[in-house]
Write an enzyme that holds these catalytic residues in place. Structure first.
Site, PDB file in Angstrom:
ATOM      1  N   SER A 121      64.378  64.948  84.394  1.00 49.24           N
ATOM      2  CA  SER A 121      64.835  64.667  83.020  1.00 49.24           C
ATOM      3  C   SER A 121      65.673  65.815  82.467  1.00 49.24           C
ATOM      4  O   SER A 121      65.409  66.997  82.755  1.00 49.24           O
ATOM      5  CB  SER A 121      63.607  64.478  82.116  1.00 49.24           C
ATOM      6  OG  SER A 121      63.977  64.514  80.749  1.00 49.24           O
ATOM      7  N   TYR A 144      70.863  62.367  78.794  1.00 49.94           N
ATOM      8  CA  TYR A 144      71.217  61.610  77.597  1.00 49.94           C
ATOM      9  C   TYR A 144      72.589  62.111  77.197  1.00 49.94           C
ATOM     10  O   TYR A 144      72.934  63.270  77.446  1.00 49.94           O
ATOM     11  CB  TYR A 144      70.219  61.874  76.461  1.00 49.94           C
ATOM     12  CG  TYR A 144      68.865  61.247  76.693  1.00 49.94           C
ATOM     13  CD1 TYR A 144      68.724  59.864  76.744  1.00 49.94           C
ATOM     14  CD2 TYR A 144      67.728  62.024  76.862  1.00 49.94           C
ATOM     15  CE1 TYR A 144      67.487  59.281  76.956  1.00 49.94           C
ATOM     16  CE2 TYR A 144      66.486  61.451  77.074  1.00 49.94           C
ATOM     17  CZ  TYR A 144      66.380  60.078  77.121  1.00 49.94           C
ATOM     18  OH  TYR A 144      65.155  59.501  77.340  1.00 49.94           O
ATOM     19  N   THR A 170      70.946  57.712  80.967  1.00 46.10           N
ATOM     20  CA  THR A 170      70.030  56.768  80.322  1.00 46.10           C
ATOM     21  C   THR A 170      70.743  56.142  79.128  1.00 46.10           C
ATOM     22  O   THR A 170      71.207  56.853  78.233  1.00 46.10           O
ATOM     23  CB  THR A 170      68.738  57.492  79.890  1.00 46.10           C
ATOM     24  OG1 THR A 170      68.108  57.996  81.072  1.00 46.10           O
ATOM     25  CG2 THR A 170      67.783  56.553  79.178  1.00 46.10           C
TER      26      THR A 170
HETATM   27  C1  LIG Z   1      56.104  60.804  78.801  1.00 40.52           C
HETATM   28  C2  LIG Z   1      57.389  60.109  79.146  1.00 40.52           C
HETATM   29  C3  LIG Z   1      58.582  60.773  78.984  1.00 40.52           C
HETATM   30  C4  LIG Z   1      59.783  60.144  79.330  1.00 40.52           C
HETATM   31  N1  LIG Z   1      60.946  60.854  79.244  1.00 40.52           N
HETATM   32  C5  LIG Z   1      62.093  60.272  79.669  1.00 40.52           C
HETATM   33  C6  LIG Z   1      63.289  61.020  79.708  1.00 40.52           C
HETATM   34  O1  LIG Z   1      63.316  62.210  79.398  1.00 40.52           O
HETATM   35  N2  LIG Z   1      64.414  60.390  80.123  1.00 40.52           N
HETATM   36  C7  LIG Z   1      64.414  59.070  80.505  1.00 40.52           C
HETATM   37  O2  LIG Z   1      65.464  58.536  80.875  1.00 40.52           O
HETATM   38  N3  LIG Z   1      63.291  58.343  80.487  1.00 40.52           N
HETATM   39  C8  LIG Z   1      62.132  58.914  80.101  1.00 40.52           C
HETATM   40  N4  LIG Z   1      60.980  58.185  80.141  1.00 40.52           N
HETATM   41  C9  LIG Z   1      60.996  56.802  80.681  1.00 40.52           C
HETATM   42  C10 LIG Z   1      60.772  56.798  82.205  1.00 40.52           C
HETATM   43  O3  LIG Z   1      61.898  57.298  82.880  1.00 40.52           O
HETATM   44  C11 LIG Z   1      60.530  55.388  82.748  1.00 40.52           C
HETATM   45  O4  LIG Z   1      61.573  54.527  82.341  1.00 40.52           O
HETATM   46  C12 LIG Z   1      59.193  54.770  82.349  1.00 40.52           C
HETATM   47  O5  LIG Z   1      58.190  55.752  82.200  1.00 40.52           O
HETATM   48  C13 LIG Z   1      58.776  53.766  83.415  1.00 40.52           C
HETATM   49  O6  LIG Z   1      57.625  53.113  83.075  1.00 40.52           O
HETATM   50  P1  LIG Z   1      56.145  53.509  83.605  1.00 40.52           P
HETATM   51  O7  LIG Z   1      55.747  54.742  82.846  1.00 40.52           O
HETATM   52  O8  LIG Z   1      55.358  52.299  83.187  1.00 40.52           O
HETATM   53  O9  LIG Z   1      56.187  53.712  85.092  1.00 40.52           O
HETATM   54  C14 LIG Z   1      59.770  58.795  79.794  1.00 40.52           C
HETATM   55  C15 LIG Z   1      58.560  58.128  79.944  1.00 40.52           C
HETATM   56  C16 LIG Z   1      57.373  58.768  79.643  1.00 40.52           C
HETATM   57  C17 LIG Z   1      56.070  58.026  79.851  1.00 40.52           C
HETATM   58  C1  LIG Z   2      63.480  63.637  73.105  1.00 42.47           C
HETATM   59  C2  LIG Z   2      62.675  63.470  74.374  1.00 42.47           C
HETATM   60  C3  LIG Z   2      62.823  62.083  74.884  1.00 42.47           C
HETATM   61  C4  LIG Z   2      61.962  61.846  76.070  1.00 42.47           C
HETATM   62  C5  LIG Z   2      61.914  60.391  76.350  1.00 42.47           C
HETATM   63  O1  LIG Z   2      62.862  59.793  76.740  1.00 42.47           O
HETATM   64  C6  LIG Z   2      60.687  59.685  76.137  1.00 42.47           C
HETATM   65  O2  LIG Z   2      59.767  60.273  75.607  1.00 42.47           O
HETATM   66  O3  LIG Z   2      60.629  58.491  76.474  1.00 42.47           O
END
Ligand SMILES: Cc1cc2nc3c(=O)[nH]c(=O)nc-3n(C[C@H](O)[C@H](O)[C@H](O)COP(=O)(O)O)c2cc1C
Ligand SMILES: CCCCC(=O)C(=O)O
Length: 378
Positions: A121, A144, A170
């Site tokens: 990320s 992002y 994303t």
């Molecule tokens: C705690 C957390 C932080 C996340 N941070 C990001 C991120 O920084 N960038 C991003 O594109 N997606 C982020 N996501 C989304 C994940 O990339 C992903 O799409 C999602 O967690 C998939 O679903 P799952 O948790 O059910 O496997 C985040 C998800 C979680 C749970």
């Molecule tokens: C500003 C942090 C964003 C992280 C993210 O994408 C998420 O928490 O799903």
């Protein structure tokens, strides 16, 4: 020691190896502060989409073939020119140090041990360089679209210099979803943890419980450019030769636009139900996107994958690979790098097991005839 005691506590393995991914979830819950747990597990608004991602997998019925030689089941695949031991990889998630002090460095080690892709990320809590130094399997960098394009350009340059193999943009987060748990908790990133690859000058001040605001949502509003459109992709393309992956596509229309604008791969994702609530479950959106893409580029999926049989279903419906978000964080919280490798190995073993019992010994033999969604059941 009696045989029974030896079975209960084998001397060589002091941390009992979980039997299913849910055991990692239980272990992680016991270790994490309640506000961090809410941040990891939570979703946007009613959290309906978080649940729908799981419910879609529970509607899948498998159609096994028999009398196929399954003495060797091969989970290996190829993605954007890289060989991977498993089609299961790690979705980008922010701030791994929230759940383990070794953060993304441990995650990279765990993914390397499992031979799995790790998508880092933009909000990683270690530098891209430190993560790359710990990696033994392909890394992709997720971005992002920052208002500060100078920072974006710098990040893609640094990623290429230390061997990241793709940029993942994303596209489902022009602003952060309304996550009620984080707002109620006044969630902010704790002291000593920071987005190590972002300029601290663009970060907001800490928030506190009782403010009714999430510091992350405020930060995203300041940092992320919500005016970006398809035509801006060319700007990013000009600054990097790395393949460009678009993450967060849920419709045939956007899939077709992604291909037309030169995306090298697509991730069908609703951000684990954390952005727009009431979107389709990703498994339900997958076939529409795969059909629209028509084999032009690989399609990946994330959201609600909680084991090898879920991965099998997504791969049968046309995904080339499948990413795990929360389960990777559970593994990291439970047991650092070993926990991350444990999650990936366990899910990969389950996938190989399902392939054997379903008579599909390699991923090339998996197609839509291997599954029925319940709505289609006759
Ligand atoms: C705690 C957390 C932080 C996340 N941070 C990001 C991120 O920084 N960038 C991003 O594109 N997606 C982020 N996501 C989304 C994940 O990339 C992903 O799409 C999602 O967690 C998939 O679903 P799952 O948790 O059910 O496997 C985040 C998800 C979680 C749970
Ligand atoms: C500003 C942090 C964003 C992280 C993210 O994408 C998420 O928490 O799903």
């Amino acid at each position: 020691m009696t045989a029974r005691e030896a079975q209960a506590a084998p001397a060589t393995s002091p941390v009992p190896r979980p039997a299913v991914l849910g055991d990692y979830e239980t272990a992680a819950r016991g270790r994490l502060d309640g506000r961090v747990w809410d941040f990891v597990q939570g979703g946007a608004e009613s959290e309906r989409t978080v649940g729908d991602n799981r419910r879609a997998f529970s509607r899948v019925t498998l159609r096994p073939r028999v009398l196929v030689d399954v003495s060797h089941c091969d989970t290996g695949t190829e993605l954007l020119g890289a060989r991977l031991r498993t089609p299961l990889g790690i979705a980008p998630t922010a701030y791994h140090q929230l759940v383990h002090p070794e953060g993304e460095v441990a995650t990279a080690r765990g993914a390397g041990a499992a031979g799995a892709l790790f998508v880092v990320s933009i909000y990683a809590s270690h530098t891209l360089e430190d993560i790359a130094a710990a990696a033994a399997a392909p890394l992709w960098l997720q971005l992002y679209w920052l208002r500060r394009r100078d920072l974006l350009a710098e990040l893609v340059g640094r990623a290429a210099a230390v061997g990241y193999r793709a940029i993942v943009l994303t596209v489902d987060a022009p602003r952060l979803g309304r996550r009620h748990r984080d707002a109620r908790n006044g969630f902010a990133i704790g002291p000593g943890i920071r987005a190590a690859n972002l300029d601290p000058a663009v970060m907001t001040a800490a928030h506190l419980p009782g403010t009714g605001r999430s510091a992350l949502a405020d930060h995203a509003a300041e940092a992320v450019d919500p005016s970006v459109t398809w035509s801006d992709l060319a700007w990013l393309r000009e600054r990097s030769d790395l393949p460009l992956v678009l993450k967060g596509i849920l419709t045939a229309q956007d899939a077709a636009l992604a291909v037309r604008h030169g995306a090298d791969a697509i991730v069908v994702s609703n951000h684990g139900g954390r952005q727009l609530d009431r979107t389709p479950a990703t498994l339900d959106a997958l076939a529409e996107v795969v059909d629209a893409v028509g084999g032009a580029v690989p399609v990946l999926l994330d959201g609600g994958v909680r084991g090898g049989t879920d991965a099998f279903a997504a791969l049968a419906l046309g995904a080339r690979a499948v990413l795990l978000g929360r389960p990777a964080l559970w593994g990291l919280a439970a047991d650092g790098a070993a926990g991350v490798a444990g999650v990936l190995d366990l899910a990969t073993e389950e996938l190989a097991h399902t392939m054997a019992l379903a008579g599909r010994p390699d991923l090339g033999s998996l197609d839509r005839s291997a599954v029925l969604l319940r709505a289609e059941r006759r």
